[in-house]
Structure formats: C-alpha cells, structure tokens
Design a protein around this motif. Structure first.
Motif, PDB file in Angstrom:
ATOM      1  N   CYS A   1       0.902  -1.095  -0.082  1.00 24.67           N
ATOM      2  CA  CYS A   1       0.018   0.076  -0.046  1.00 24.67           C
ATOM      3  C   CYS A   1       0.933   1.277   0.079  1.00 24.67           C
ATOM      4  O   CYS A   1       1.834   1.355   1.078  1.00 24.67           O
ATOM      5  CB  CYS A   1      -0.963   0.105   1.066  1.00 24.67           C
ATOM      6  SG  CYS A   1      -2.192   1.166   1.323  1.00 24.67           S
TER       7      CYS A   1
ATOM      8  N   GLN B   1      -4.440   7.257  -0.642  1.00 28.00           N
ATOM      9  CA  GLN B   1      -3.742   5.992  -0.808  1.00 28.00           C
ATOM     10  C   GLN B   1      -4.328   4.934  -1.802  1.00 28.00           C
ATOM     11  O   GLN B   1      -5.355   5.015  -2.164  1.00 28.00           O
ATOM     12  CB  GLN B   1      -3.717   5.322   0.765  1.00 28.00           C
ATOM     13  CG  GLN B   1      -4.802   4.684   1.223  1.00 28.00           C
ATOM     14  CD  GLN B   1      -4.617   3.868   2.846  1.00 28.00           C
ATOM     15  OE1 GLN B   1      -4.036   4.629   3.158  1.00 28.00           O
ATOM     16  NE2 GLN B   1      -5.443   2.848   2.801  1.00 28.00           N
ATOM     17  N   GLU B   2      -3.296   4.025  -2.350  1.00 27.39           N
ATOM     18  CA  GLU B   2      -3.922   2.770  -3.011  1.00 27.39           C
ATOM     19  C   GLU B   2      -3.099   1.596  -2.889  1.00 27.39           C
ATOM     20  O   GLU B   2      -2.012   1.598  -2.185  1.00 27.39           O
ATOM     21  CB  GLU B   2      -3.803   2.953  -4.525  1.00 27.39           C
ATOM     22  CG  GLU B   2      -2.439   3.221  -4.986  1.00 27.39           C
ATOM     23  CD  GLU B   2      -2.429   3.654  -6.542  1.00 27.39           C
ATOM     24  OE1 GLU B   2      -1.283   3.466  -7.219  1.00 27.39           O
ATOM     25  OE2 GLU B   2      -3.425   4.136  -7.056  1.00 27.39           O
ATOM     26  N   LYS B   3      -3.913   0.398  -3.092  1.00 27.91           N
ATOM     27  CA  LYS B   3      -3.258  -0.670  -2.933  1.00 27.91           C
ATOM     28  C   LYS B   3      -2.266  -1.197  -4.102  1.00 27.91           C
ATOM     29  O   LYS B   3      -2.786  -0.810  -5.045  1.00 27.91           O
ATOM     30  CB  LYS B   3      -4.235  -1.900  -2.716  1.00 27.91           C
ATOM     31  CG  LYS B   3      -5.092  -1.699  -1.378  1.00 27.91           C
ATOM     32  CD  LYS B   3      -4.350  -2.051  -0.130  1.00 27.91           C
ATOM     33  CE  LYS B   3      -4.068  -3.510   0.052  1.00 27.91           C
ATOM     34  NZ  LYS B   3      -3.264  -3.599   1.448  1.00 27.91           N
TER      35      LYS B   3
ATOM     36  N   ASP C   1       1.387  -1.718   5.029  1.00 28.39           N
ATOM     37  CA  ASP C   1       1.112  -3.051   4.951  1.00 28.39           C
ATOM     38  C   ASP C   1       2.288  -4.015   4.620  1.00 28.39           C
ATOM     39  O   ASP C   1       2.535  -4.717   3.636  1.00 28.39           O
ATOM     40  CB  ASP C   1       0.073  -3.162   3.755  1.00 28.39           C
ATOM     41  CG  ASP C   1      -1.397  -2.807   4.219  1.00 28.39           C
ATOM     42  OD1 ASP C   1      -2.127  -2.597   3.525  1.00 28.39           O
ATOM     43  OD2 ASP C   1      -1.426  -2.369   5.557  1.00 28.39           O
TER      44      ASP C   1
END
Length: 395
Positions: free
Chosen positions: A285, A301-303, A340
């Motif tokens: 992430c 944010q982004e995965k 993460d």
C-alpha cells in the motif's frame, strides 16, 4: 506461567541526533546544539541537554528555540548518518537478546522474562548498555521494571547516560514522587483537569478511586489509574512486525510547481524503497500526504502488488499526486508512506522485473549503503537530493 516475573528493559539513546553529530564533530560536545529544519519554517528534531536548560524541546519551532537559546548551533542533520547509527545499535541488540521491539529510531523495549533463571537480568542489561556504548560511541540510558510503562519512566529518570532498576513490588513507591506529567501519553489537557482537583504528583493519583477517574474521563479513567499504579500488561511486539514506513518534507517556501513536487516525491520514494530493501521488506500500500499553506491536509492511498522497487512505486506516487492536488494550490508539506509491510524481496514482481533491473537495484543499494543514501539516484530525484529533504518530520 501467570506468576512469572516480567523483566522489561527500555533503552533510549540520549539526544540521539545530537550524539551522532558529536561523534563526527567532537567540538560540539558541551555546547547547545539544535538539529532540525530551516530557521524560518523548521522545527527542532533533537536538542542537546545544554539547550534544554533554556527551555528548548523537540517539536518546538526553530525560531522559538533560537529566541530562548540564541547561542545554539543549528545543524540540518544527515538522515544517512542517523539511519546507519540506528542500524548499528539495532544489530547489537538483535544479536544479544531473545525478544525486542524497536519503537523508534532511537528507542527499544527488551523482554528478559525467564532469563532470571540463568542470569542476573540487571547485570545482563548493564552489560548490553556498555556494549552499545563501547561499539558505537553513543551515550545510552535504560530503565528496567516489571512493565513497559514503568521501565520507560525509569529510563527518563536515569537520563542522561544512566540506568535504573525498579524492583518488583516497588513500582508505586518509585512513581509516587513524580509529576503526573511524567506519565507517558498523558496529555496536557488531562493533566490540567487533574490539577483542578489538586492532583499534581502520581502519589496523589494513586490515592484516587477508579470510579472517580472513570466519572471524569470515561474509559480513559482506567488507563490513567493503571499507569499511576504501575500496571501495564502491554507485550513486546517483535521488531519485524512494523507495518509502515514514512517520511515528510516541509518546503522552505510554499510550492505550486508540479515538477518540484514530483522531484521531491521521487527522492523520498527512493529513500524509503532503499530502506525497505535493506530490511528485507516489501509494501502493498502506498500513500501521499499534502498540506497546504493554511494547514489543510489531504491523504490519498492505493493498494499495489507487493514490492520495494521504485519503478513500480514512483508511477503510483505520481498518480496519487494527480488525485490529491488540484494543480495550482501552493503546498507547504508533502509526504510519502509505504505500508502493509511484510518480509520479502523486491524481485517478487516477476512479471515486471528482469535480471538487468534487479542487478541495477542491487548495485544502487550497495553503493548507497557504502557511501550514503542518494549517492546514486534517478535524475528526477537528484534535483532535490538531500538539499530539501527533511527526515525529521513524521506523520
């Protein structure tokens, strides 16, 4: 098992950034020193005990600190030097103790529970402290007690460059004469409310009924009661369980040029990705934070697929900038966070990586580790380099 005596050690490197600078420049010893950002807009990241006598403390605006201590020596600092010193200390602890938690760049908790069957735990901790001092040249303090809270407070009483053991059963006696403001994570507003009831020392707080504290502070009442009475069941979380890594940069002047913002993001992303690879970690992430000149703050944010490779992270970071920033509003601060985290290698993205690229990363990391971060970097990041990079600001 429930009756097993806990032996928790809290270790803190004294005025860490200042101590590292003095190691490289002994002329700074005995003088008031401030480490941090620019005089106009920066804050104090660390200060020497000589500066603290004037009322200076970390997180204070640099301008305020210099008004209090005009003769202080201001140093911008070197992220690479501090990171390397922290790694040295971490390695010594890692090689010596069975279980530890690295809670910050200069602070550790160690669990020696059960070792009392074979060692004198205080002597063991004392030997570890001397080993760190001898091998790194850095002053360090520790406190030992039955729980994390009391151990940390013992360390604060032992500073500078000292050590203190609070025996089992003596927790309340040790805490009683200390000011309530010494309790970790007890905020100024809470202290002010307690002062209204004539509660100034922890000993005063120990005499208060739990129901009284719960009536005033709600659920936080139990937290305050337990801390005042030396009760803390918190476990040591192993160092490898860290979940995120981040850094921020406060600009000397507000920035509204996309090229400058992107260059700063590239520089910070390279720094963080290199650190992940050194620690054998990958992220899934990514996020950026933008703070405008009116202190309005936005985070997006982004995965992503598990990685620690800049050629994957940087396009994602640039895409997040497009989402978070309207293209013209002046920016005061910008930050990057990779989260993460889990153990792994940056070669994990086999569809994206190739042997040539992997060798390139390995060569870059080897050179940067030997000669310092940013020795080798992308052209976009070179425009920023370490010139505007401020590793001390944390989200």
């Amino acid at each position: 098992m429930m009756d097993l005596k806990r032996y928790i050690v809290h270790i803190d490197l004294d005025s860490f950034f200042v101590s590292v600078e003095r190691k490289f420049n002994p002329e700074l010893i005995g003088k008031p020193v401030l480490i941090g950002g620019s005089v106009e807009r920066g804050v104090v990241a660390s200060c020497s005990y000589e500066a603290r006598k004037f009322g200076v403390h970390s997180a204070m605006p640099m301008r305020t600190a210099l008004r209090l201590c005009p003769d202080a020596i201001v140093i911008r600092g070197s992220h690479g030097k501090y990171g390397e010193a922290s790694r040295e200390v971490t390695q010594i602890i890692h090689d010596t103790v069975p279980l530890y938690q690295k809670s910050s760049v200069d602070e550790f908790y160690i669990d020696l529970t059960g070792m009392d069957r074979y060692y004198d735990c205080y002597e063991f901790a004392s030997a570890l402290r001397q080993k760190v001092i001898h091998e790194t040249g850095l002053p360090i303090s520790f406190g030992m007690a039955s729980c994390k809270t009391v151990a940390k407070m013992a360390t604060n009483q032992a500073k500078p460059n000292g050590q203190l053991f609070v025996p089992h059963g003596k927790e309340k006696e040790f805490l009683a004469p200390l000011a309530i403001s010494k309790i970790p994570m007890l905020g100024e507003k809470t202290c002010q409310k307690l002062y209204q009831y004539g509660i100034e020392k922890i000993g005063d707080l120990q005499k208060v009924n739990l129901k009284f504290l719960e009536a005033i502070f709600g659920k936080s009442g139990l937290f305050i009661y337990e801390k005042a009475n030396g009760i803390d069941h918190g476990e040591i979380v192993p160092h490898s369980e860290r979940k995120s890594i981040s850094t921020e940069n406060t600009f000397h002047n507000d920035v509204s040029e996309r090229k400058v913002l992107e260059s700063t993001l590239v520089s910070m992303t390279e720094e963080l990705a290199g650190k992940l690879r050194r620690e054998g970690m990958v992220a899934s992430c990514l996020a950026i934070k933008i703070r405008y000149n009116n202190f309005e703050t936005h985070t997006v944010q982004e995965k992503i697929a598990l990685t620690a490779a800049e050629h994957i992270l940087i396009p994602g970071i640039k895409n997040l900038l497009s989402k978070a920033w309207n293209g013209h509003r002046p920016v005061r601060l910008i930050g990057v966070r990779l989260s993460d985290l889990c153990p792994g290698s940056y070669q994990i993205n086999l569809f994206e990586d190739n042997e040539e690229r992997i060798r390139l990363y390995q060569a870059m990391d080897k050179i940067n580790f030997k000669f310092g971060d940013k020795t080798v970097c992308r052209a976009a990041g070179m425009e920023i380099g370490t010139r505007n990079f401020n590793p001390f600001m944390k989200g």
